[in-house]
Design a protein around this motif. Structure first.
Motif, PDB file in Angstrom:
ATOM      1  N   ARG A 102     -30.646 -65.733 -89.343  1.00 50.46           N
ATOM      2  CA  ARG A 102     -30.657 -67.090 -88.793  1.00 50.46           C
ATOM      3  C   ARG A 102     -29.263 -67.712 -88.839  1.00 50.46           C
ATOM      4  O   ARG A 102     -28.832 -68.394 -87.908  1.00 50.46           O
ATOM      5  N   THR A 103     -28.534 -67.475 -89.938  1.00 53.53           N
ATOM      6  CA  THR A 103     -27.188 -68.037 -90.069  1.00 53.53           C
ATOM      7  C   THR A 103     -26.104 -67.014 -89.727  1.00 53.53           C
ATOM      8  O   THR A 103     -24.945 -67.383 -89.527  1.00 53.53           O
ATOM      9  N   GLY A 104     -26.471 -65.739 -89.703  1.00 52.45           N
ATOM     10  CA  GLY A 104     -25.489 -64.689 -89.480  1.00 52.45           C
ATOM     11  C   GLY A 104     -24.652 -64.364 -90.705  1.00 52.45           C
ATOM     12  O   GLY A 104     -23.690 -63.593 -90.620  1.00 52.45           O
ATOM     13  N   ARG A 105     -25.005 -64.920 -91.864  1.00 59.53           N
ATOM     14  CA  ARG A 105     -24.214 -64.723 -93.075  1.00 59.53           C
ATOM     15  C   ARG A 105     -24.796 -63.603 -93.941  1.00 59.53           C
ATOM     16  O   ARG A 105     -26.014 -63.453 -94.036  1.00 59.53           O
ATOM     17  N   SER A 106     -23.904 -62.875 -94.605  1.00 60.95           N
ATOM     18  CA  SER A 106     -24.333 -61.952 -95.654  1.00 60.95           C
ATOM     19  C   SER A 106     -24.598 -62.761 -96.922  1.00 60.95           C
ATOM     20  O   SER A 106     -23.792 -63.620 -97.288  1.00 60.95           O
ATOM     21  N   PHE A 107     -25.714 -62.494 -97.572  1.00 64.22           N
ATOM     22  CA  PHE A 107     -25.963 -63.219 -98.824  1.00 64.22           C
ATOM     23  C   PHE A 107     -25.662 -62.367-100.054  1.00 64.22           C
ATOM     24  O   PHE A 107     -25.996 -62.746-101.177  1.00 64.22           O
TER      25      PHE A 107
END
Length: 965
Positions: A102-107
């Motif tokens: 959804r955000t395109g971020r790696s967590f």
């Protein structure tokens, strides 16, 4: 009588039905395998010298590259509409990346290069991702090498990747199932770890998760205190200086940070990047994983140099870690309440953790199985934000004591935030509790809510110099695989009290481990003469008598050991094996029923059930038993062999060998053969050994199991194989090697037999065999190994190393060892000569360069040492502090020379630069004189520069050094 549903119940049922339909409408998660190219800094140069010690039978890699090259790595990718997870089975099965779509971020920290550096037990290690560690303290030996893996698709629409290997140090197989549901905004990892050994093994398991440190990072770790690796304690999150340590940038003081946070009964921890309004959370039931650790590289230059050493463009990282115990206990932790733990024989452990992103919540104060929640005070109101990772339809309740202040219905799909502002109307904040659903998310605003009273300090008056104190010290060393020290302290306990039953039982089990079965039987018998029902003593008595062929006494010991909760499973397994070897199938089945009544998924019991069904000729039961083990252990090589046998495979050994994808496949097959032999199935054992191909250990074992007239060709074939990287360690192989020794004059089986004796602790027997071989072998590592035997006198060791140097002039390690031996003998001049010769032949080898610098410092040739260190580029490795210390000594030595000649300004300059941390020396590795690397992996005598590796913290001497009366 008619019953009517309440409106609340009816609404809940409607919502539940809607949620079920919604889940059914979701497409299944997907799994795919492909190759992806990464810039890779490779490793290599495995050490061919057998180094019997902490990591034997593994070997170290000492070659690391300063330049990268593109390399394609196998990737397993799990994906649904919310998450994308990437796993690299050829790099320890590490979860390399996890992306919130959804955000395109790696967590988690996504390192876009594979930069192997010398950090782990065996050397190579990469930063970033999620890695699972099992066995002994440090990164698992499989962390950088291929593991077995399997991709599975499940009926509920979820997909999983199962990774695993067998840790040879503890002979414990581990599995990690990484699973992603069809409609989940979280993924889970389920660990399955089994002690397949009949003996207690060390117990260590931590999950290490890299996270980036930029963006206003806060560690969300509920707790009231912290402890270190030695059990030393401090407050959390506010330290004595008033710093809030939960914020990364407020740790800009001192060196590396290892915070094991405890003191509150929370099931979660996580991190939040406030500048990005984004975070990550991890949830597990606290009884599964109570340990919570934060690892931070120092924010000074001393720590920050590791950014470029471990990545190219992705910046610095920290780690959040979960553990089965409260801390990663080092040796000093023994004198704290936080001691080591042992893994009970023939027992299985299993636990599940969940990992997910959190977005748009401004942080979070609690997390659970279905998401995270933030509760923030805003004037006389609360702002409550819920971030679900599964579809929810639950009631949120805000109350103070028994008074309900507000009720809200929360309905959301995964990753859709729910936010509301709830007025409190003057209610004291400290009394407010916010609960969602049946309590899966709950937060109390009282500052001391959930604070625990567990003791964290050892009693001041504890008597270490008693029999109990010495036994406890011995037990601690046992659980760290330091068997020589364990033996000394257990003997000390028995010197103080010859009838101290716990020490007698553990001394007997230690004797079983070293193959001293008569000694084991004697100590166990003494313990039983004091307490006939002691579980450990009975179990040790059973093992010792079984090895001695006294089978009636062995059964007697195991039968009484089953009355002990700790040893009953192990004793039933041993009894079932004895019955199977005698082909007493009904008795075998009866014991297996007892095991499965208390431990349904015990792998040994399930495996024996397979052998039982096949031996009875019951094909249907055989197939069902295979399926049962496959459901528990999806990577079982026993399952694959048994399926081949069930289906009439014409080449079962070939099929079996093809399915082993982990490093050292012959060792996995030898483990399988050993298991079958313990179950009395020599036919299947021979198939497993055949699958191991030309591995010398397998060939000798096959010869011992073969008809007499067919043994010679197998032994000849074994003798013809290269001994390179062949490091036998299994006591059960000894009879086969003894047969090979009796069969002829070849030196190879004698060499392997000596290594095996050495590995199990019978050093004198190993020394006798190796000494008797004289100068016969034409194999250089043989002489280097013999030179390292304990109590080897100087001239013998020098002669052996010289022989190795002559036989293999292309191997740099012999020159290093010869120079170090000269330093140990106080002959700095010879050390300089040898180290210089080898370094000039291998000018790019920084380990040799450092050895030369050490020799120059020992010879007080300060200027030459300083000049050498100024041009030396040392990649990070487990002894990295040595470069910094030699740099310091060289500069201070030059300062002393300047003082002696009256050059005070020059001396002052040398003293000033001695305080610096040159990046070329990779000196960010340590800050204190504790001989551990920054990741708390103990130094190894096998490492490139481990000159100080023999140091051990010893607060207490064995009792034989204490006056007694």
């Amino acid at each position: 009588m008619r019953r009517f549903l309440s409106s609340t119940t009816l609404a809940a049922l409607v919502l539940l039905g809607s949620a079920v339909r919604s889940m059914q409408a979701q497409p299944a998660a997907t799994a795919r395998e492909f190759n992806q190219e990464f810039a890779t800094y490779p490793f290599g140069d495995p050490n061919p010298i057998p180094v019997v010690g902490r990591i034997y039978p593994y070997f170290r890699f000492d070659g690391f590259s300063a330049t990268s090259a593109p390399k394609a790595w196998k990737v397993v990718e799990l994906e649904n509409r919310y998450l994308r997870i990437q796993i690299l089975p050829e790099i320890g099965g590490k979860i390399w990346n996890a992306v919130d779509k959804r955000t395109g971020r790696s967590f988690i920290y996504n390192n876009r290069v594979v930069k192997f550096r010398d950090i782990a037990l065996r050397g190579p290690w990469t930063s970033g991702g999620i890695e699972a560690n099992y066995g002994i303290i440090g990164h698992t030996p499989n962390v950088a090498t291929p593991v077995d893996y399997r991709v599975r698709r499940h009926e509920d629409g979820s997909v999983s990747c199962l990774i695993g290997a067998t840790d040879l140090l503890t002979r414990t197989p581990w599995r990690l199932e990484i699973r992603l549901g069809a409609n989940d905004g979280a993924f889970s990892t389920t660990s399955s770890w089994y002690n397949a050994s009949p003996l207690e093994e060390p117990y260590y398991s931590w999950m290490n998760v890299g996270i980036p440190v930029t963006g206003g990072l806060q560690f969300i770790y509920p707790g009231s205190g912290r402890i270190g690796h030695e059990g030393e304690r401090g407050p959390w999150p506010i330290d004595a200086a008033g710093r809030d340590l939960s914020y990364y940038d407020r740790n800009d003081f001192g060196g590396y940070k290892s915070y094991h946070v405890l003191g509150r009964g929370a099931d979660f921890f996580g991190a939040y990047w406030h500048e990005q309004d984004f975070g990550m959370a991890r949830y597990a039931q606290r009884d599964d994983k109570p340990g919570k650790k934060i690892w931070i590289w120092g924010l000074s230059r001393q720590g920050m140099i590791w950014e470029s050493l471990l990545t190219d463009t992705d910046g610095q990282y920290a780690e959040v870690q979960s553990g089965r115990l409260f801390n990663q206990a080092s040796e000093g932790s023994t004198v704290s309440p936080f001691k080591h733990r042992g893994f009970t024989p023939h027992t299985a452990e299993r636990w599940t953790e969940q990992w997910f992103p959190v977005a748009g919540t401004k942080g979070f104060v609690t997390a659970g199985r279905d998401g995270a929640m933030n509760v923030v005070r805003h004037g006389d109101a609360l702002v409550v934000t819920v971030y679900p990772v599964r579809s929810i339809a639950d009631t949120l309740v805000v109350q103070a004591g028994t008074r309900r202040l507000a009720t809200r219905m929360v309905r959301r799909d995964p990753t859709q935030q729910w936010v509301d502002t709830i007025p409190l109307s003057g209610t004291p904040m400290d009394s407010v509790v916010v609960t969602l659903g049946d309590g899966w998310l709950r937060h109390a605003l009282a500052p001391n809510a959930g604070v625990l009273a567990r003791p964290v300090d050892a009693p001041v008056g504890f008597q270490w110099r008693t029999a109990y104190g010495h036994w406890l010290r011995g037990k601690e060393w046992l659980q760290q695989r330091e068997y020589t020290l364990a033996r000394a302290f257990l003997d000390s306990a028995l010197l103080l009290d010859p009838h101290y039953v716990p020490a007698l039982a553990d001394r007997a089990l230690l004797a079983v481990r070293s193959g001293e079965y008569e000694r084991a039987r004697r100590d166990a018998s003494t313990a039983l003469s004091v307490h006939t029902y002691d579980g450990a003593a009975n179990y040790a008595y059973g093992l010792a008598n079984q090895a001695l062929g006294r089978l009636d006494d062995a059964r007697d010991g195991f039968e009484l050991a089953t009355q002990s909760v700790e040893y009953r499973t192990a004793a039933w397994i041993e009894l079932a094996r004895m019955a199977a070897r005698d082909r007493e199938w009904s008795r075998t089945a009866a014991y297996l029923d007892k095991v499965r009544a208390v431990e349904r998924d015990n792998p040994d019991a399930l495996g024996l059930a397979i052998v039982l069904a096949r031996s009875r000729g019951d094909a249907r039961a055989h197939g069902a038993a295979i399926d049962a083990l496959d459901a528990v252990d999806g990577l079982s090589h026993l399952v694959r062999l048994e399926r081949a046998l069930l289906t009439g495979d014409s080449a079962p050994a070939v099929t079996l060998a093809r399915g082993v994808r982990s490093e050292l496949p012959e060792q996995q097959l030898l483990e399988l053969a050993s298991w079958y032999l313990a179950a009395g199935d020599s036919v299947s054992a021979r198939i497993a050994l055949e699958a191991a191909g030309d591995a010398p250990e397998a060939l000798y074992w096959r010869a011992a199991l073969a008809p007499v007239d067919t043994r010679a060709p197998l032994r000849d074939r074994a003798n013809a194989q290269s001994p390179r990287l062949v490091f036998p360690f299994r006591a059960e192989l000894i009879p086969a090697l003894q047969d090979a020794v009796r069969a002829g004059p070849a030196w190879q089986p004698r060499y392997y037999l000596a290594l095996t004796y050495w590995a199990i602790g019978q050093v004198a027997r190993a020394d006798s065999i190796l000494s008797a071989l004289g100068a016969t072998p034409n194999y250089a590592p043989f002489y280097a190994a013999r030179a390292s035997l304990p109590n080897r006198v100087g001239h013998e060791a020098r002669r052996d190393l010289q022989r190795a140097m002559t036989l293999d002039p292309a191997e740099w390690r012999y020159g290093k060892l010869r120079a170090e031996l000269a330093l140990a003998d106080g002959d700095a001049a010879s050390a300089v000569t040898v180290a210089s010769q080898y370094h000039e032949r291998f000018p790019t080898n920084y380990i040799l360069g450092l050895t030369r610098a050490r020799a120059l410092v020992a010879a007080q040739r300060w200027s030459e040492a300083d000049a050498l260190l100024s041009r030396l580029e040392i990649l990070p490795y487990e002894g990295a502090r040595d470069g910094r210390m030699l740099y310091r000594e060289a500069k201070l030595g030059r300062a002393r020379e300047a003082i002696a000649s009256g050059q005070w300004d020059e001396a002052e300059r040398f003293v000033a630069v001695a305080r610096e941390w040159p990046s070329g020396l990779a000196s960010g590795s340590r800050t204190t004189p504790i001989l551990m690397n920054p990741k708390k992996t103990p130094l190894l005598s096998a490492s490139g520069v481990g000159a100080a590796a023999s140091w051990r913290w010893r607060p207490l001497r064995p009792a034989r050094h204490i006056p007694t009366r």
